[in-house]
Every structure is written in C-alpha cells, then in structure tokens.
Design a protein around this motif. Structure first.
Motif, PDB file in Angstrom:
ATOM      1  N   VAL A  13      60.493 -16.351 -66.499  1.00 14.19           N
ATOM      2  CA  VAL A  13      59.898 -15.279 -67.291  1.00 14.19           C
ATOM      3  C   VAL A  13      58.470 -15.703 -67.586  1.00 14.19           C
ATOM      4  O   VAL A  13      58.240 -16.798 -68.097  1.00 14.19           O
ATOM      5  CB  VAL A  13      60.692 -15.014 -68.589  1.00 14.19           C
ATOM      6  N   SER A  14      57.515 -14.870 -67.212  1.00 11.88           N
ATOM      7  CA  SER A  14      56.111 -15.240 -67.295  1.00 11.88           C
ATOM      8  C   SER A  14      55.914 -16.578 -66.574  1.00 11.88           C
ATOM      9  O   SER A  14      56.353 -16.738 -65.439  1.00 11.88           O
ATOM     10  CB  SER A  14      55.650 -15.289 -68.757  1.00 11.88           C
ATOM     11  N   ASN A  15      55.288 -17.557 -67.205  1.00 13.99           N
ATOM     12  CA  ASN A  15      55.031 -18.849 -66.571  1.00 13.99           C
ATOM     13  C   ASN A  15      56.080 -19.901 -66.933  1.00 13.99           C
ATOM     14  O   ASN A  15      55.837 -21.103 -66.826  1.00 13.99           O
ATOM     15  CB  ASN A  15      53.643 -19.361 -66.961  1.00 13.99           C
ATOM     16  N   LEU A  16      57.259 -19.463 -67.331  1.00 12.57           N
ATOM     17  CA  LEU A  16      58.330 -20.357 -67.791  1.00 12.57           C
ATOM     18  C   LEU A  16      59.552 -20.273 -66.878  1.00 12.57           C
ATOM     19  O   LEU A  16      60.032 -19.177 -66.567  1.00 12.57           O
ATOM     20  CB  LEU A  16      58.742 -19.970 -69.210  1.00 12.57           C
ATOM     21  N   VAL A  17      60.062 -21.434 -66.461  1.00 10.61           N
ATOM     22  CA  VAL A  17      61.355 -21.501 -65.781  1.00 10.61           C
ATOM     23  C   VAL A  17      62.421 -21.805 -66.819  1.00 10.61           C
ATOM     24  O   VAL A  17      62.277 -22.722 -67.632  1.00 10.61           O
ATOM     25  CB  VAL A  17      61.369 -22.587 -64.685  1.00 10.61           C
ATOM     26  N   VAL A  18      63.480 -21.020 -66.793  1.00  9.83           N
ATOM     27  CA  VAL A  18      64.620 -21.189 -67.691  1.00  9.83           C
ATOM     28  C   VAL A  18      65.809 -21.646 -66.854  1.00  9.83           C
ATOM     29  O   VAL A  18      66.205 -20.974 -65.898  1.00  9.83           O
ATOM     30  CB  VAL A  18      64.956 -19.877 -68.418  1.00  9.83           C
ATOM     31  N   MET A  69      73.475 -17.605 -71.562  1.00  5.55           N
ATOM     32  CA  MET A  69      72.458 -18.443 -72.195  1.00  5.55           C
ATOM     33  C   MET A  69      71.071 -18.111 -71.656  1.00  5.55           C
ATOM     34  O   MET A  69      70.111 -17.930 -72.412  1.00  5.55           O
ATOM     35  CB  MET A  69      72.774 -19.921 -71.941  1.00  5.55           C
ATOM     36  N   ALA A  70      70.967 -18.034 -70.332  1.00  2.00           N
ATOM     37  CA  ALA A  70      69.676 -17.747 -69.713  1.00  2.00           C
ATOM     38  C   ALA A  70      69.158 -16.382 -70.128  1.00  2.00           C
ATOM     39  O   ALA A  70      67.963 -16.215 -70.417  1.00  2.00           O
ATOM     40  CB  ALA A  70      69.798 -17.834 -68.190  1.00  2.00           C
ATOM     41  N   ALA A  71      70.040 -15.390 -70.176  1.00  2.00           N
ATOM     42  CA  ALA A  71      69.623 -14.036 -70.548  1.00  2.00           C
ATOM     43  C   ALA A  71      69.068 -13.997 -71.966  1.00  2.00           C
ATOM     44  O   ALA A  71      68.059 -13.326 -72.241  1.00  2.00           O
ATOM     45  CB  ALA A  71      70.789 -13.073 -70.404  1.00  2.00           C
ATOM     46  N   GLU A  72      69.697 -14.723 -72.874  1.00  2.35           N
ATOM     47  CA  GLU A  72      69.234 -14.738 -74.264  1.00  2.35           C
ATOM     48  C   GLU A  72      67.876 -15.433 -74.374  1.00  2.35           C
ATOM     49  O   GLU A  72      66.980 -14.967 -75.090  1.00  2.35           O
ATOM     50  CB  GLU A  72      70.258 -15.441 -75.144  1.00  2.35           C
TER      51      GLU A  72
END
Length: 234
Positions: free
Chosen positions: A200-205, A221-224
């Motif tokens: 999401v944006s410049n972030l890897v989750v 977890m990832a969705a939240e």
C-alpha cells in the motif's frame, strides 16, 4: 515445534538436507491488480508505522485466543537463508527476510505474538517494510509472488540445533492486491501457517498466522493493516 520463529532462535545450523527442486532464481514484475486501495496515495513516513501494527488485543480477538503476548519486536530484517534446504523458497517459509527485501528499504517493523511456552496454539507475525517509492514496494510483492508460485507443491527442510523440520508448501494464491500461501509442518498434528503479502503506497505489508488448522487469519491481518495505512497516507 509449534512456533515458526523458534526455528531460528539462537541458530547454529548444521548441514542442510536438500529435499526437492524449487531451484533457480525467479524474478517478477509487479503489476497492481484492481483493488480497493488507490494507486495514488501519498508516501508513508517511518513515523506513521507504529499505529499501523495490530495490537496484542486485536490479534487475540482475531484468532480467538485470550493469552497471546508480544515475544519479539525488532526494527531490522532477518537472515535465515542458510537454514532452509532451498534458499529460493526462503520467502515461503519465513517473514522479514533480507534476501526477500533487498537493500533498498528505509524502515522495518517486525513483531511476533503468540501464547507463552513451547506448546502455544496460535502464532502471528506482522512485518512492515518501507521503501522510497510505491513502485519499489510493488516490485517486492511481484518478485515474492513469482517465487511463492514456483515453490508451491514442494517440500522445504529447515535445520537447527533443536532438530530438522519439513514444511509442505501449498500453491500460492493471488486475490486482488494480496498474495497468500499456506505451509504445513510435517508430523505436527495439523500445525500450519497462512502467509500473506501486499503493498500500500510505499509500504510492503507481510503477515503470517499459524494454528492447528489455519484459516485466513493472515489475510485478515494484512487487510486491516492496509486499511489503516491507506487512511494514514491520505
């Protein structure tokens, strides 16, 4: 073994058992599928990462546990490529790995939450890795999707001073912006882990949830986290 992180604690690795194929370096070009998160979100800053992490209470409720606690909270990537039988499948077995994320990240948050003791029934890990640009974050997810896909259907051995463990890697799935994969530990009474990754944006989750008969907890977890990140970036 009931906890994935226990595999790497204080590790001095013996010679690894090479079980199967899954060799060759696989590269991928990330392309964001249609999803709920806009592509044009402003970049996130390191100072915004902490509120994105799920709390222990959040995770206890999510996995239907009452006693999970935070057991690891670090701000660096790990290096476990030497403990798996096929380093190309490292990302299918472990989270927050240097060989997966490369050298371009600008900030890392990684937490492990589980019940105390060796016989815990739930185990969760949440990883946030920040990059200078959204394109770089998407590339990491794309490369991971390619490697997870190549490793699906194979067995991967992990060897540590406590013994050797074999993980059966299931096929990777891609749904919207999220890739998921389940790995099951051999001879462990149904202990398995769902692994999820997205950007999401410049972030890897990256998230991982383990239990006896895991469902889609890592995906939840990832969705939240993505939802929180999207709101923080606006």
């Amino acid at each position: 073994m009931r906890t994935l992180r226990a595999v790497v604690s204080g590790m001095v690795v013996a010679a690894l058992l090479l079980l199967t194929g899954c060799t060759g370096v696989v590269t991928g070009t990330a392309q964001r599928p249609a999803g709920a998160v806009p592509d044009d979100l402003p970049p996130l800053r390191e100072s915004q990462l902490e509120p994105l992490l799920l709390s222990v209470d959040d995770l206890n409720e999510m996995v239907n546990s009452l006693t999970m606690v935070l057991v690891s909270d670090v701000e660096e990537l790990q290096d476990n490529a030497h403990v798996v039988s096929d380093p190309d499948c490292l990302g299918s077995i472990y989270s927050a790995e240097k060989d997966v994320y490369g050298t371009g990240s600008t900030a890392v948050r990684d937490q492990v939450i589980r019940e105390p003791g060796d016989d815990n029934e739930h185990w969760a890990e949440q990883t946030l890795v920040l990059y200078p640009s959204a394109a770089e974050a998407r590339d990491i997810v794309g490369e991971s999707e390619s490697k997870w896909t190549e490793c699906g259907g194979f067995s991967v051995a992990v060897d540590d001073p406590q013994g050797s463990y074999i993980w059966q890697v299931e096929d990777a799935r891609s749904e919207g912006d999220v890739i998921t994969q389940v790995v099951a530990q051999e001879d462990a009474d149904g202990w398995d882990c769902q692994h999820a990754m997205t950007s999401v944006s410049n972030l890897v989750v990256e998230t991982r949830a383990c239990a006896f008969g895991i469902g889609d907890d890592a995906e939840k977890m990832a969705a939240e986290i993505v939802d929180r990140a999207a709101k923080a970036a606006k």
